[in-house]
Enzyme design. Structure first.
Site, PDB file in Angstrom:
ATOM      1  N   MET A 204      37.551  32.154  44.776  1.00 25.54           N
ATOM      2  CA  MET A 204      38.899  32.728  44.807  1.00 25.54           C
ATOM      3  C   MET A 204      39.145  33.447  43.474  1.00 25.54           C
ATOM      4  O   MET A 204      38.931  32.868  42.409  1.00 25.54           O
ATOM      5  CB  MET A 204      39.961  31.635  44.982  1.00 25.54           C
ATOM      6  CG  MET A 204      39.813  30.794  46.250  1.00 25.54           C
ATOM      7  SD  MET A 204      40.056  31.704  47.786  1.00 25.54           S
ATOM      8  CE  MET A 204      41.800  32.030  47.677  1.00 25.54           C
ATOM      9  N   HIS A 205      39.605  34.709  43.567  1.00 20.31           N
ATOM     10  CA  HIS A 205      39.838  35.423  42.313  1.00 20.31           C
ATOM     11  C   HIS A 205      40.921  36.488  42.401  1.00 20.31           C
ATOM     12  O   HIS A 205      41.350  37.016  41.379  1.00 20.31           O
ATOM     13  CB  HIS A 205      38.538  36.110  41.870  1.00 20.31           C
ATOM     14  CG  HIS A 205      38.198  37.336  42.664  1.00 20.31           C
ATOM     15  ND1 HIS A 205      37.610  37.273  43.901  1.00 20.31           N
ATOM     16  CD2 HIS A 205      38.384  38.656  42.408  1.00 20.31           C
ATOM     17  CE1 HIS A 205      37.434  38.495  44.369  1.00 20.31           C
ATOM     18  NE2 HIS A 205      37.902  39.362  43.488  1.00 20.31           N
ATOM     19  N   ARG A 206      41.415  36.854  43.588  1.00 17.74           N
ATOM     20  CA  ARG A 206      42.360  37.969  43.698  1.00 17.74           C
ATOM     21  C   ARG A 206      43.688  37.612  43.046  1.00 17.74           C
ATOM     22  O   ARG A 206      44.226  36.522  43.248  1.00 17.74           O
ATOM     23  CB  ARG A 206      42.577  38.357  45.158  1.00 17.74           C
ATOM     24  CG  ARG A 206      41.367  39.059  45.734  1.00 17.74           C
ATOM     25  CD  ARG A 206      41.642  39.838  46.993  1.00 17.74           C
ATOM     26  NE  ARG A 206      40.438  40.597  47.339  1.00 17.74           N
ATOM     27  CZ  ARG A 206      40.173  41.816  46.933  1.00 17.74           C
ATOM     28  NH1 ARG A 206      41.055  42.462  46.183  1.00 17.74           N
ATOM     29  NH2 ARG A 206      39.052  42.426  47.258  1.00 17.74           N
ATOM     30  N   PRO A 207      44.252  38.535  42.254  1.00 16.91           N
ATOM     31  CA  PRO A 207      45.511  38.242  41.568  1.00 16.91           C
ATOM     32  C   PRO A 207      46.601  37.724  42.495  1.00 16.91           C
ATOM     33  O   PRO A 207      47.353  36.814  42.122  1.00 16.91           O
ATOM     34  CB  PRO A 207      45.894  39.606  40.963  1.00 16.91           C
ATOM     35  CG  PRO A 207      44.588  40.288  40.738  1.00 16.91           C
ATOM     36  CD  PRO A 207      43.709  39.861  41.890  1.00 16.91           C
ATOM     37  N   ASP A 283      38.217  35.133  48.965  1.00 18.10           N
ATOM     38  CA  ASP A 283      39.131  36.275  49.074  1.00 18.10           C
ATOM     39  C   ASP A 283      38.416  37.542  48.605  1.00 18.10           C
ATOM     40  O   ASP A 283      39.034  38.537  48.276  1.00 18.10           O
ATOM     41  CB  ASP A 283      40.424  36.049  48.283  1.00 18.10           C
ATOM     42  CG  ASP A 283      40.195  35.790  46.802  1.00 18.10           C
ATOM     43  OD1 ASP A 283      39.036  35.887  46.336  1.00 18.10           O
ATOM     44  OD2 ASP A 283      41.171  35.490  46.094  1.00 18.10           O
TER      45      ASP A 283
END
Length: 365
Positions: A204-207, A283
């Site tokens: 998971m990394h999306r702002p 994501d």
């Protein structure tokens, strides 16, 4: 012919590697790599270049962070003198990062043809900076190389002339095919202490998902629920880790039995983890494509996807919010053997870079 290939973020490396390799087979093509440094971590960057057998970049711009506007402007300013000194015949850009649109703009203004690899993808969400980058890059490029049917449909809808558009397949899959056997030889799973199909891989990394407390709490709960079924391997992105610490959630995540937090992985290591996973929760954009090729079920947290073929015929499920209950239902169904049977899309066969090279030689040389 001299080609300048632009890389700015790690996914770009996997796309440019097969292209540079294909170009280098021909003595009448001079292929050079420009690394803008848009996303730059010395350790990870070196790992990716070494694993993908790319030469050291001919130019490293060292752009680093900043706002989208700052990054784009700095890349343009640094790239312009390189164009003036190198005088390339074409500039090749991939994907949808700020480096893509920035270098394409400079090239067009200098009268140099632009080739856009992975053209025509659209999420339909203009709140995403990447969506703006895709639309603008396609509108100014001279040759558009498309990965899937939706790309052809989108470009036709936008009145892009047919002679500019070429359906060639997916260079990301070229890298996967090329390095798959090398990845399979790694002894990674035994060092972690897991067996194939005994774990679920999570990234998971999306702002939109990790820059707020509510999203992070949902991620922790999803990890907790999922770990009741199988071990969860979670290579944690620096942005995600920083925000977990900011909201005092890191210790809560670490305390969950059967969740193993890991450092970000190299390309070969992550490919190995994907191929042996029972399921992937993410994501990411690119992972949707790789799991579709590998035939591994994938739950993707996005409002929309610019890669609809991964949902329509692939193994990808689009979950529009971080709802732990919805995730649990999907995880349970997939582990119970009710995952949809995916297919590999047309031209995702490891030969996209060769098709692109053939077109370049026929049309431009």
């Amino acid at each position: 012919m001299k080609i300048l290939n632009i890389v700015g973020a790690r996914p770009n490396f996997m796309k440019v590697a097969p292209l540079h390799r294909a170009f280098s087979r021909y003595p009448d093509i001079e292929s050079k790599i420009i690394h803008t440094g848009q996303h730059y971590d010395a350790r990870m960057s070196d790992v990716f270049f070494n694993q993908l057998e790319l030469p050291q970049p001919h130019y490293f711009l060292g752009i680093g962070g900043g706002t989208h506007t700052q990054q784009t402007a700095k890349i343009m300013l640094e790239f312009e003198p390189i164009l003036a000194s190198e005088k390339p015949d074409v500039v090749l850009v991939v994907g949808d990062v700020n480096s893509t649109i920035a270098c394409a703009l400079v090239a067009v203004k200098e009268g140099i043809p632009v080739l856009h690899v992975e053209a025509g993808l659209r999420s339909g969400d203009r709140r995403m900076p990447e969506e703006i980058n895709r639309i603008l890059t396609d509108s100014i490029s001279d040759y558009l190389f498309v990965t899937e049917q939706a790309g052809l449909d989108n470009l036709k809808r936008e009145s892009v002339p047919d002679e500019k558009v070429h359906f060639v397949g997916n260079v990301m899959i070229d890298s996967l095919v090329y390095y798959r056997q090398k990845s399979q030889q790694l002894d990674l799973l035994s060092s972690i202490g897991v067996e194939p199909d005994s774990y679920i891989l999570m990234t998971m990394h999306r702002p939109a998902n990790v820059d707020n407390e509510q999203g992070l709490r949902s991620i922790v709960q999803i990890a907790r629920n999922t770990a009741r079924h199988k071990t969860v391997l979670f290579p944690i992105h620096p942005r995600t880790l920083s925000n977990m610490e900011k909201y005092s959630l890191k210790e809560e995540l670490e305390a969950i039995s059967q969740v193993q937090l890991m450092e970000p992985q190299g390309y070969l290591e992550f490919l190995h983890l994907m191929e042996s996973a029972a399921l992937i929760i993410t994501d990411s954009g690119g992972i949707q494509e790789e799991t579709t090729y590998l035939q591994v079920p994938c739950l993707t947290f996005r409002d929309t996807t610019e890669r609809p073929v991964t949902v329509e015929i692939g193994t990808n499920y689009l979950l529009r919010d971080l709802n732990p209950d919805t995730v649990e239902e999907h995880v349970q169904a997939i582990l119970d053997g009710k995952a949809k049977q995916g297919q590999v899309p047309p031209f995702w066969d490891g030969q996209a870079a060769e098709r692109i090279t053939t077109i370049i030689r026929e049309k431009l040389m």
